[in-house]
Design an enzyme around this catalytic site. Structure first.
Site, PDB file in Angstrom:
ATOM      1  N   ASP A 116     -10.920 -78.073  31.876  1.00 37.49           N
ATOM      2  CA  ASP A 116     -11.360 -79.302  31.007  1.00 37.49           C
ATOM      3  C   ASP A 116     -12.184 -80.265  32.049  1.00 37.49           C
ATOM      4  O   ASP A 116     -11.517 -80.468  33.134  1.00 37.49           O
ATOM      5  CB  ASP A 116     -10.347 -79.933  30.238  1.00 37.49           C
ATOM      6  CG  ASP A 116     -10.735 -80.982  29.251  1.00 37.49           C
ATOM      7  OD1 ASP A 116     -11.241 -81.948  29.624  1.00 37.49           O
ATOM      8  OD2 ASP A 116     -10.406 -80.541  28.078  1.00 37.49           O
ATOM      9  N   ILE A 117     -13.503 -80.818  31.687  1.00 44.77           N
ATOM     10  CA  ILE A 117     -14.000 -81.633  32.394  1.00 44.77           C
ATOM     11  C   ILE A 117     -13.252 -83.018  32.306  1.00 44.77           C
ATOM     12  O   ILE A 117     -13.461 -83.833  33.382  1.00 44.77           O
ATOM     13  CB  ILE A 117     -15.399 -81.793  31.993  1.00 44.77           C
ATOM     14  CG1 ILE A 117     -15.817 -82.496  30.710  1.00 44.77           C
ATOM     15  CG2 ILE A 117     -16.165 -80.511  32.350  1.00 44.77           C
ATOM     16  CD1 ILE A 117     -17.163 -82.868  30.335  1.00 44.77           C
TER      17      ILE A 117
ATOM     18  N   ASN B 176      -6.234 -79.156  18.491  1.00 43.54           N
ATOM     19  CA  ASN B 176      -6.413 -80.444  17.635  1.00 43.54           C
ATOM     20  C   ASN B 176      -7.317 -80.032  16.526  1.00 43.54           C
ATOM     21  O   ASN B 176      -8.540 -79.036  16.886  1.00 43.54           O
ATOM     22  CB  ASN B 176      -7.270 -81.444  18.615  1.00 43.54           C
ATOM     23  CG  ASN B 176      -6.411 -82.059  19.781  1.00 43.54           C
ATOM     24  OD1 ASN B 176      -5.277 -82.232  19.676  1.00 43.54           O
ATOM     25  ND2 ASN B 176      -7.104 -82.192  20.604  1.00 43.54           N
TER      26      ASN B 176
ATOM     27  N   GLY C  37      -8.164 -85.716  17.348  1.00 42.19           N
ATOM     28  CA  GLY C  37      -8.790 -85.984  18.531  1.00 42.19           C
ATOM     29  C   GLY C  37      -9.719 -84.533  18.768  1.00 42.19           C
ATOM     30  O   GLY C  37     -10.028 -84.575  19.740  1.00 42.19           O
TER      31      GLY C  37
ATOM     32  N   HIS D  23     -10.675 -74.428  19.896  1.00 41.52           N
ATOM     33  CA  HIS D  23      -9.986 -74.227  21.389  1.00 41.52           C
ATOM     34  C   HIS D  23      -8.644 -74.611  21.449  1.00 41.52           C
ATOM     35  O   HIS D  23      -8.120 -75.424  20.830  1.00 41.52           O
ATOM     36  CB  HIS D  23     -10.935 -74.994  22.240  1.00 41.52           C
ATOM     37  CG  HIS D  23     -11.167 -76.572  21.864  1.00 41.52           C
ATOM     38  ND1 HIS D  23     -11.894 -76.989  20.853  1.00 41.52           N
ATOM     39  CD2 HIS D  23     -10.552 -77.563  22.489  1.00 41.52           C
ATOM     40  CE1 HIS D  23     -11.680 -78.199  20.745  1.00 41.52           C
ATOM     41  NE2 HIS D  23     -11.181 -78.572  21.789  1.00 41.52           N
TER      42      HIS D  23
END
Length: 117
Positions: free
Chosen positions: A35-36, A90, A96, A103
């Site tokens: 995750d970035i 989510n 969110g 994913h």
């Protein structure tokens, strides 16, 4: 259309190699990348290569693919050396979800409190 790549989908573009990602694992049906904006020391996203808007749509349309995503989440946790971890889906903007391609978030490497939010 469910299952088909979407031109405006960030994760479809990552699957296609149009946008770079730090890939940590891939299979014929899934792709996992860091995750970035990590929320834990380990924060990896596991996505199906096929586009489905959210986890519920994925499970309804392709239950075997949903199982692949969950299996790979467990494999990521093992690969990352996590003995405790959380898998989060989510579903919907109120929960969110910001990228509308199903994913799973694999989170670990620190204590995770309950309730989560």
């Amino acid at each position: 259309m469910s299952g088909e790549p979407q031109d405006d989908c960030l994760f479809c573009k990552i699957v296609a190699g149009q946008i770079p990602a730090t890939v940590v694992r891939e299979t014929e049906t899934t792709l996992a990348f860091r995750d970035i904006n990590p929320q834990a020391p380990t924060h990896v996203l596991v996505i199906p290569r096929a586009h489905h808007a959210d986890a519920a749509a994925l499970a309804a349309a392709e239950p075997a693919l949903a199982a692949d995503v969950l299996r790979e989440a467990g494999q990521i946790a093992a690969q990352e050396g996590l003995d405790s971890y959380r898998i989060v889906f989510n579903t919907g903007s109120g929960a969110g979800q910001t990228v509308f391609h199903a994913h799973a978030h694999v989170l670990g490497g620190r204590g995770l409190q309950w309730p989560p939010g």
